[in-house]
Design an enzyme around this catalytic site. Structure first.
Site, short mmCIF file in Angstrom:
data_model
loop_
_atom_site.label_atom_id
_atom_site.label_comp_id
_atom_site.label_asym_id
_atom_site.label_seq_id
_atom_site.Cartn_x
_atom_site.Cartn_y
_atom_site.Cartn_z
N HIS A 93 0.80 -1.22 0.00
CA HIS A 93 0.00 0.00 0.00
C HIS A 93 0.84 1.28 0.00
O HIS A 93 0.31 2.36 -0.27
CB HIS A 93 -0.94 0.01 1.20
CG HIS A 93 -1.98 -1.07 1.16
ND1 HIS A 93 -2.94 -1.13 0.17
CD2 HIS A 93 -2.20 -2.13 1.98
CE1 HIS A 93 -3.71 -2.18 0.38
NE2 HIS A 93 -3.28 -2.81 1.46
N ASP A 119 -8.68 -5.90 6.66
CA ASP A 119 -9.28 -6.60 5.53
C ASP A 119 -10.32 -7.60 6.00
O ASP A 119 -11.37 -7.77 5.36
CB ASP A 119 -8.20 -7.30 4.69
CG ASP A 119 -7.48 -6.33 3.77
OD1 ASP A 119 -8.15 -5.71 2.92
OD2 ASP A 119 -6.26 -6.16 3.91
#
Length: 254
Positions: free
Chosen positions: A47, A177
């Site tokens: 990320h 997540d």
């Protein structure tokens, strides 16, 4: 020359190790973090805007400090894994591992034939110290630590098999997540998510492997430490900077 030891792998059977996410993608920022007392830093290639050269710069910056680097890839690409290992990564984290079959393929990507299919870079690589490390290919796996991330319902369901995969050293739980997939967006403390985290931890330890997790909130980190997580990321450098800056500004501007 001897193969460098992997301090992160060596410490996994000791006390809980506390780390920080490194997202600035510069050796300068990583080196600053290395002076603060964290046991390990996650150089994030998933990320954060890291590529192989920026990862290399951070590995070089951290080499002089007792702060172990962990490198996270963006995906399961064997070619990228090869490059990251060749620049000297010894602890590798792979995101979104859902099955034991995926885990086994990732192990193979980190091993030389006949145990895998990692390509041979020889004297071109920092990992071999440009050919100075004796018998590198025969012993590289001894200091390699492979961490796979469980961050989906499928991964949790298969946690026992993933953890039991030979060559997998640790499982790292992705609570955000997990909370998103289960419909509890932004709430990793929801009971359903907590149960999935606990199940994964128990499955990992049952296989004799280490377990890690990201927990920027102090209450979460302390709870996970009590549960027995072996390594916990308790901060994110970008968030720490933003929070400190906001607090400073608020003292003057109200």
């Amino acid at each position: 020359m001897q193969l460098p030891r992997n301090p992160f792998k060596a410490a996994l059977d000791g006390d809980t190790r506390y780390g920080c996410w490194a997202g600035f993608a510069t050796g300068y920022a990583a080196e600053i973090l290395a002076t603060t007392g964290f046991d390990w830093l996650l150089i994030d290639g998933e990320h954060a805007p890291n590529i192989v050269p920026t990862t290399l710069a951070q590995l070089q910056a951290l080499a002089a400090y007792p702060c172990a680097p962990v490198v996270r890839t963006v995906n399961h690409d064997p070619a990228l894994i090869k490059q990251l290992l060749d620049i000297g990564t010894q602890t590798l984290m792979i995101p979104m591992v859902d099955t034991a079959e995926q885990a086994a393929q990732l192990v193979a990507a980190t091993r030389y034939p006949p145990h895998g299919f990692r390509g041979v870079g020889g004297g071109l690589t920092r990992a071999t110290r440009w050919g100075a490390v004796e018998d590198y290919m025969a012993q590289a796996h001894e200091e390699l630590c492979l961490i796979v991330q469980v961050e989906s319902r499928s991964g949790v369901d298969n946690a026992e098999a993933i953890a039991a995969t030979p060559g997998v050293d640790a499982i790292f739980v992705g609570p955000f997540d997990l909370s998103t997939e289960t419909g509890h967006i932004g709430d990793p403390t929801h009971p359903e998510v907590q149960a999935m985290i606990r199940h994964t931890l128990d499955a990992t330890h049952a296989a004799g492997k280490a377990a890690g997790i990201l927990a920027p909130a102090e209450a979460d980190a302390r709870r996970y430490a009590q549960w027995g997580f072996d390594f916990i990321a308790v901060g994110i450098d970008i968030s720490l900077l933003r929070q400190a800056a906001m607090e400073t500004v608020s003292r003057y501007k109200g």
